[in-house]
Motif scaffolding. Structure first.
Motif, short mmCIF file in Angstrom:
data_model
loop_
_atom_site.label_atom_id
_atom_site.label_comp_id
_atom_site.label_asym_id
_atom_site.label_seq_id
_atom_site.Cartn_x
_atom_site.Cartn_y
_atom_site.Cartn_z
N THR A 129 0.82 -1.21 0.00
CA THR A 129 0.00 0.00 0.00
C THR A 129 0.85 1.26 0.00
OG1 THR A 129 -1.62 -1.24 1.27
CG2 THR A 129 -1.90 1.15 1.22
N ASP A 130 0.46 2.19 -0.84
CA ASP A 130 1.12 3.50 -0.86
C ASP A 130 0.07 4.59 -0.72
OD1 ASP A 130 3.79 2.68 -1.32
OD2 ASP A 130 3.30 2.32 -3.43
N VAL A 131 0.46 5.67 -0.03
CA VAL A 131 -0.40 6.84 0.05
C VAL A 131 0.19 7.90 -0.87
CG1 VAL A 131 -1.47 8.56 1.55
CG2 VAL A 131 -0.93 6.29 2.45
N ALA A 132 -0.63 8.44 -1.75
CA ALA A 132 -0.19 9.51 -2.66
C ALA A 132 -0.51 10.85 -2.01
CB ALA A 132 -0.91 9.39 -3.99
N VAL A 133 0.52 11.64 -1.75
CA VAL A 133 0.32 12.92 -1.06
C VAL A 133 0.68 14.08 -1.99
CG1 VAL A 133 1.04 14.34 0.92
CG2 VAL A 133 0.85 11.86 1.18
N GLY A 134 -0.25 15.00 -2.15
CA GLY A 134 0.00 16.18 -3.00
C GLY A 134 0.81 17.22 -2.24
N LEU A 135 2.09 16.94 -2.10
CA LEU A 135 2.98 17.84 -1.34
C LEU A 135 3.24 19.12 -2.13
CD1 LEU A 135 5.06 18.26 1.02
CD2 LEU A 135 6.74 17.11 -0.45
N GLU A 136 3.35 19.00 -3.43
CA GLU A 136 3.59 20.10 -4.40
C GLU A 136 5.02 20.62 -4.41
OE1 GLU A 136 1.15 19.66 -5.97
OE2 GLU A 136 -0.69 19.65 -4.80
N LYS B 218 3.98 8.11 -1.95
CA LYS B 218 4.32 8.64 -3.26
C LYS B 218 4.05 10.14 -3.18
CE LYS B 218 3.14 7.75 -8.07
NZ LYS B 218 2.30 7.01 -9.01
N ALA B 219 5.10 10.95 -3.33
CA ALA B 219 4.92 12.40 -3.24
C ALA B 219 4.60 12.97 -4.61
CB ALA B 219 6.19 13.05 -2.71
N TYR B 220 3.60 13.82 -4.69
CA TYR B 220 3.27 14.52 -5.93
C TYR B 220 3.79 15.95 -5.83
CZ TYR B 220 0.58 10.81 -7.98
OH TYR B 220 0.24 9.61 -8.55
N LEU B 221 4.63 16.33 -6.78
CA LEU B 221 5.18 17.68 -6.79
C LEU B 221 4.61 18.46 -7.98
CD1 LEU B 221 8.96 16.96 -6.06
CD2 LEU B 221 7.16 17.60 -4.43
N LEU B 222 4.56 19.76 -7.82
CA LEU B 222 3.99 20.65 -8.84
C LEU B 222 5.08 21.59 -9.36
CD1 LEU B 222 1.19 21.76 -10.02
CD2 LEU B 222 1.46 23.54 -8.28
N MET B 223 5.39 21.44 -10.65
CA MET B 223 6.39 22.33 -11.22
C MET B 223 5.75 23.62 -11.73
SD MET B 223 8.85 21.91 -14.52
CE MET B 223 10.36 21.50 -13.71
N LYS B 224 6.27 24.72 -11.24
CA LYS B 224 5.88 26.07 -11.66
C LYS B 224 4.45 26.48 -11.26
CE LYS B 224 6.83 29.43 -15.25
NZ LYS B 224 6.82 29.76 -16.68
N PRO B 225 4.22 26.59 -9.96
CA PRO B 225 3.00 27.27 -9.55
C PRO B 225 3.09 28.73 -9.96
CG PRO B 225 4.45 26.97 -7.67
CD PRO B 225 5.11 26.28 -8.83
N GLU C 172 14.89 11.84 0.41
CA GLU C 172 15.60 11.59 1.68
C GLU C 172 14.67 11.20 2.83
OE1 GLU C 172 18.07 14.99 2.46
OE2 GLU C 172 19.24 14.57 0.65
N VAL C 173 13.37 11.39 2.64
CA VAL C 173 12.43 11.05 3.73
C VAL C 173 12.16 9.55 3.70
CG1 VAL C 173 10.13 11.45 4.69
CG2 VAL C 173 11.35 13.32 3.56
N GLU C 174 12.37 8.90 4.81
CA GLU C 174 12.17 7.45 4.83
C GLU C 174 10.70 7.12 4.54
OE1 GLU C 174 12.89 3.55 7.44
OE2 GLU C 174 13.46 5.44 8.39
N GLY C 175 10.50 6.18 3.66
CA GLY C 175 9.14 5.79 3.32
C GLY C 175 8.67 6.41 2.01
N CYS C 176 9.27 7.52 1.61
CA CYS C 176 8.87 8.15 0.34
C CYS C 176 9.74 7.57 -0.78
CB CYS C 176 9.06 9.67 0.44
SG CYS C 176 8.65 10.49 -1.11
N HIS C 177 9.22 6.54 -1.43
CA HIS C 177 10.04 5.82 -2.41
C HIS C 177 9.81 6.30 -3.85
CE1 HIS C 177 6.39 3.74 -3.41
NE2 HIS C 177 6.26 3.27 -2.17
#
Ligand code: SF4
Ligand SMILES: [Zn+2]
Length: 359
Positions: A172-179, A214-221, A242-247
């Motif tokens: 299981t993975d959680v997708a987080v909209g970190l941006e 799973k981190a979601y990043l946003l390029m160019k807000p 570098e954050v443990e768990g964020c693969h």
């Protein structure tokens, strides 16, 4: 962590002005009915995971929508315009949506997908959007698959909710909209309320039950120049890895969605989505980061999506998709175009008080 609501986050944090504009823009949309028993979207694809490449079934469930979007929400997010008006969708309707997605898979694919990805244009783990009963029924429905990804804001990431999936044997993975990993950019340019430390806490929570993030990043807000956007993404990819768990990091360029602040700026000539060369540059330069880094540019080649000159957009997009699956940065040395010189000049000269420098 506290709950996202206009009251909690606006006061004293400078978010009231952005939220006011966003609420006005969303009101312009007016009422539009969406059927509560139909998913917003469903499609089949291929995805790179820590266990290799899987056929994936992506489901966008139509729920009551994101709480934060109702407070005003993020400057680029038009998803709330797609959600059911009025707050909540009943368990039975949500399960009918899931059944429709399974039917789609049966019709379109030769085999069942190993990976299921569920998004809600909000938070799947927010029980106001998806009740516990529905979450558990969905875990049962997909218990015979290999992996599942569910989308959530960090506030709602909670061990017991994730265990509904891990306990039926799903990776299981959680997708987080970190941006972005930069708090100032997330607050002032994206108008998203949480901090990087909240993301780190969500990763730790997921790790407790052997789940990943799973981190979601946003390029160019909006309000960042091309070079600032590229720099912010290079830094963010590395900090997430570098954050443990964020693969896995999914780094996606902004596209211009209706009823958003980005749309308003774009309409007045004050916003240009990023160049695809910028996406390639970030992927190439962070290829050695300790995470899978992918990108899925939406609307590539169009005025409202990430684009280059019009001639090379498809080629660069293809290289990005190739990189997603193989993680080999040499794919980018195989594409070139005269417009790279224009992009170079933009990266060198564009400033955040003089946007955009070129179309
Ligand atoms: S980007 Fe996510 S948190 Fe922000 S308004 Fe949209 S759905 Fe909500
Ligand atoms: Zn070009």
């Amino acid at each position: 962590m506290s709950e996202p609501s206009a009251e909690v986050y606006e006061q004293g944090r400078g978010m009231d002005a952005h939220n006011k504009v966003m609420r006005e823009l969303r009101d312009e949309k007016g009422a539009k009915d969406y059927a509560p028993d139909e998913p917003t979207r469903v499609w089949l694809d291929e995805d790179n995971t820590p266990d290799g490449v899987y056929q994936s079934l992506t489901i966008i469930l139509n729920t009551g929508g994101c709480r934060w979007a109702r407070a005003g929400g993020c400057t680029m997010c038009g998803y709330v315009a797609e959600s059911v008006e009025g707050g909540t969708v009943a368990h039975e309707d949500l399960m009918t949506q899931v059944d429709a997605c399974l039917e789609h898979e049966q019709e379109e694919a030769d085999e069942e997908s190993g990976l299921i990805k569920i998004y809600t244009s909000g938070s799947f783990l927010d029980e106001r959007e998806v009740p516990a009963e529905t979450r558990q029924a969905i875990a049962e429905t997909f218990a015979d698959r290999e992996r599942i990804v569910v989308e959530s804001l960090p506030d709602f990431v909670d061990q017991t909710k994730i265990e509904d999936f891990t306990e039926v044997g799903l990776e299981t993975d959680v997708a987080v909209g970190l941006e972005t990993a930069t708090d100032r950019v997330r607050h002032d340019c994206v108008n998203k309320y949480f901090d990087f430390s909240d993301f780190e806490a969500a990763c730790a929570e997921a790790r407790e039950v052997d789940a990943g993030v799973k981190a979601y990043l946003l390029m160019k807000p909006p309000f960042l120049s091309e070079s600032e956007a590229v720099g912010d993404m290079k830094k963010s990819v590395r900090e997430c890895a570098e954050v443990e768990g964020c693969h896995t990091v999914s780094m996606n360029p902004t596209n211009v969605q209706r009823y958003t602040m980005v749309d308003q700026l774009h309409f007045r000539g004050g916003y240009r989505p990023p160049w695809l060369w910028s996406v390639a540059e970030v992927l190439e330069s962070t290829a050695d980061a300790d995470a899978i880094v992918v990108s899925d540019p939406v609307g590539h080649g169009s005025d409202r999506g990430p684009h280059n000159c019009g001639e090379c957009d498809d080629l660069v997009q293809e290289a990005i998709k190739d990189f997603d699956l193989r993680q080999d940065p040499s794919v980018f040395s195989e594409v070139s175009c005269d417009c790279e010189a224009t992009w170079d000049a933009v990266v060198e000269r564009e400033t955040s008080y003089n946007l955009p420098l070129a179309e």
